[in-house]
Every structure is written in structure tokens, then in C-alpha cells.
Scaffold this motif. Structure first.
Motif, PDB file in Angstrom:
ATOM      1  N   ASP A  61       0.785  -1.235   0.000  1.00  0.00           N
ATOM      2  CA  ASP A  61       0.000   0.000   0.000  1.00  0.00           C
ATOM      3  C   ASP A  61       0.818   1.286   0.000  1.00  0.00           C
ATOM      4  O   ASP A  61       0.287   2.354  -0.266  1.00  0.00           O
ATOM      5  CB  ASP A  61      -0.994   0.013   1.159  1.00  0.00           C
ATOM      6  CG  ASP A  61      -0.333  -0.130   2.509  1.00  0.00           C
ATOM      7  OD1 ASP A  61       0.901  -0.050   2.583  1.00  0.00           O
ATOM      8  OD2 ASP A  61      -1.052  -0.320   3.501  1.00  0.00           O
ATOM      9  N   GLU A  63       2.175   2.992   2.511  1.00  0.00           N
ATOM     10  CA  GLU A  63       2.026   3.885   3.655  1.00  0.00           C
ATOM     11  C   GLU A  63       3.388   4.129   4.292  1.00  0.00           C
ATOM     12  O   GLU A  63       4.214   3.230   4.381  1.00  0.00           O
ATOM     13  CB  GLU A  63       1.069   3.293   4.685  1.00  0.00           C
ATOM     14  CG  GLU A  63      -0.346   3.215   4.198  1.00  0.00           C
ATOM     15  CD  GLU A  63      -1.277   2.553   5.203  1.00  0.00           C
ATOM     16  OE1 GLU A  63      -0.784   1.932   6.182  1.00  0.00           O
ATOM     17  OE2 GLU A  63      -2.491   2.647   5.021  1.00  0.00           O
ATOM     18  N   ARG A  88       5.180   5.671  13.929  1.00  0.00           N
ATOM     19  CA  ARG A  88       3.897   6.373  13.865  1.00  0.00           C
ATOM     20  C   ARG A  88       3.467   6.617  12.424  1.00  0.00           C
ATOM     21  O   ARG A  88       4.272   7.017  11.594  1.00  0.00           O
ATOM     22  CB  ARG A  88       4.009   7.724  14.560  1.00  0.00           C
ATOM     23  CG  ARG A  88       4.253   7.651  16.035  1.00  0.00           C
ATOM     24  CD  ARG A  88       4.365   9.068  16.627  1.00  0.00           C
ATOM     25  NE  ARG A  88       4.513   9.030  18.055  1.00  0.00           N
ATOM     26  CZ  ARG A  88       5.689   9.015  18.696  1.00  0.00           C
ATOM     27  NH1 ARG A  88       6.809   9.050  18.006  1.00  0.00           N
ATOM     28  NH2 ARG A  88       5.728   8.975  20.008  1.00  0.00           N
ATOM     29  N   TYR A  89       2.178   6.415  12.200  1.00  0.00           N
ATOM     30  CA  TYR A  89       1.568   6.754  10.918  1.00  0.00           C
ATOM     31  C   TYR A  89       0.811   8.064  11.095  1.00  0.00           C
ATOM     32  O   TYR A  89       0.191   8.296  12.144  1.00  0.00           O
ATOM     33  CB  TYR A  89       0.607   5.661  10.464  1.00  0.00           C
ATOM     34  CG  TYR A  89       1.308   4.376  10.105  1.00  0.00           C
ATOM     35  CD1 TYR A  89       1.881   4.193   8.853  1.00  0.00           C
ATOM     36  CD2 TYR A  89       1.407   3.338  11.028  1.00  0.00           C
ATOM     37  CE1 TYR A  89       2.529   3.019   8.524  1.00  0.00           C
ATOM     38  CE2 TYR A  89       2.054   2.159  10.710  1.00  0.00           C
ATOM     39  CZ  TYR A  89       2.609   2.007   9.459  1.00  0.00           C
ATOM     40  OH  TYR A  89       3.260   0.844   9.139  1.00  0.00           O
ATOM     41  N   ALA A  90       0.822   8.900  10.077  1.00  0.00           N
ATOM     42  CA  ALA A  90       0.171  10.213  10.148  1.00  0.00           C
ATOM     43  C   ALA A  90      -1.322  10.092  10.420  1.00  0.00           C
ATOM     44  O   ALA A  90      -1.914  10.953  11.070  1.00  0.00           O
ATOM     45  CB  ALA A  90       0.412  10.988   8.854  1.00  0.00           C
ATOM     46  N   PHE A  91      -1.965   9.028   9.962  1.00  0.00           N
ATOM     47  CA  PHE A  91      -3.413   8.882  10.067  1.00  0.00           C
ATOM     48  C   PHE A  91      -3.856   8.087  11.302  1.00  0.00           C
ATOM     49  O   PHE A  91      -5.045   7.847  11.478  1.00  0.00           O
ATOM     50  CB  PHE A  91      -3.958   8.222   8.803  1.00  0.00           C
ATOM     51  CG  PHE A  91      -3.330   6.880   8.525  1.00  0.00           C
ATOM     52  CD1 PHE A  91      -3.866   5.720   9.038  1.00  0.00           C
ATOM     53  CD2 PHE A  91      -2.172   6.800   7.753  1.00  0.00           C
ATOM     54  CE1 PHE A  91      -3.286   4.493   8.790  1.00  0.00           C
ATOM     55  CE2 PHE A  91      -1.581   5.571   7.493  1.00  0.00           C
ATOM     56  CZ  PHE A  91      -2.139   4.413   8.025  1.00  0.00           C
ATOM     57  N   LYS A  92      -2.903   7.681  12.164  1.00  0.00           N
ATOM     58  CA  LYS A  92      -3.243   6.914  13.363  1.00  0.00           C
ATOM     59  C   LYS A  92      -2.620   7.566  14.594  1.00  0.00           C
ATOM     60  O   LYS A  92      -1.479   8.022  14.531  1.00  0.00           O
ATOM     61  CB  LYS A  92      -2.700   5.480  13.269  1.00  0.00           C
ATOM     62  CG  LYS A  92      -3.347   4.614  12.244  1.00  0.00           C
ATOM     63  CD  LYS A  92      -2.740   3.214  12.311  1.00  0.00           C
ATOM     64  CE  LYS A  92      -3.319   2.315  11.238  1.00  0.00           C
ATOM     65  NZ  LYS A  92      -2.679   0.993  11.237  1.00  0.00           N
TER      66      LYS A  92
END
Length: 105
Positions: A61, A63, A88-92
Motif C-alpha cells: 500500500d 504507507e 507512527r503513521y500520520a493517520f493513526k
């Protein structure tokens, strides 16, 4: 340089693939085929002292996670430990701790 090692989260070891050490140890890159079904390409660079920062890009994907970690090395023993304090993911909102152990063969 031949190196073997494992990536750990949740106590499960995942083999490290295609480990690369660049710029006199200031940059580290490796791949992980994780048990979650994703393939990750990790790139970290020395920020200050033992502190490294970088990214992990997942496939298929694409990400991108932002990484923070400390890298400790015992040159005489050929051992490197990467203690990850941030994945860390920007959307979580979640932050995942992670750990890598490498040993020269």
C-alpha cells in the motif's frame, strides 16, 4: 559485510533482509517481511549521537511511518541493537515500539 538479525514487536522475531550500513554507520537500511502480511523498507539516519530518525514504507500500500530509535553497537562483538521508541503513521494516533537485533556472522 554479512549480517543476520531479527526485528521484534509483540515478542515475535521477523528476519531482517537486505541490511545496508552507509556513511560510516550514520545511515541504516533494511527490509522486513512482517507477519502482518506487509513488506517494510526501513531507512534511518543518525540525528544526534545514538538517536536515529527515518521512515518505514509498507508494501503493497505504500504507507509511510515516521520512525525514532536509538542505535547501540558493540564493534568488538559485532552486535548492533536498535531500540525503536517511535513508529507512527500520520493517520493513526498509535505509537508502536519496536526492536532490532543484528549480529555479524
Amino acid at each position: 559485510m554479512n549480517v543476520t538479525g531479527s526485528y521484534y514487536d509483540l515478542g515475535v522475531g521477523e528476519p531482517i533482509k537486505d541490511f545496508i550500513l552507509r556513511d560510516s554507520g550514520d545511515e541504516i537500511a533494511f527490509d522486513i517481511q512482517h507477519s502482518d502480511g506487509y513488506y517494510y523498507t526501513v531507512n534511518i539516519k543518525r540525528h544526534q549521537g545514538t538517536l536515529f530518525k527515518g521512515t518505514a514504507i509498507s508494501q503493497p500500500d505504500g504507507e509511510t511511518a515516521t520512525l525514532t530509535c536509538r542505535v547501540f553497537e558493540d564493534i568488538e562483538e559485532g552486535i548492533m541493537v536498535i531500540a525503536g521508541s517511535g513508529w507512527r503513521y500520520a493517520f493513526k494516533p498509535d505509537n508502536y515500539r519496536w526492536h532490532v537485533e543484528l549480529q555479524r556472522e
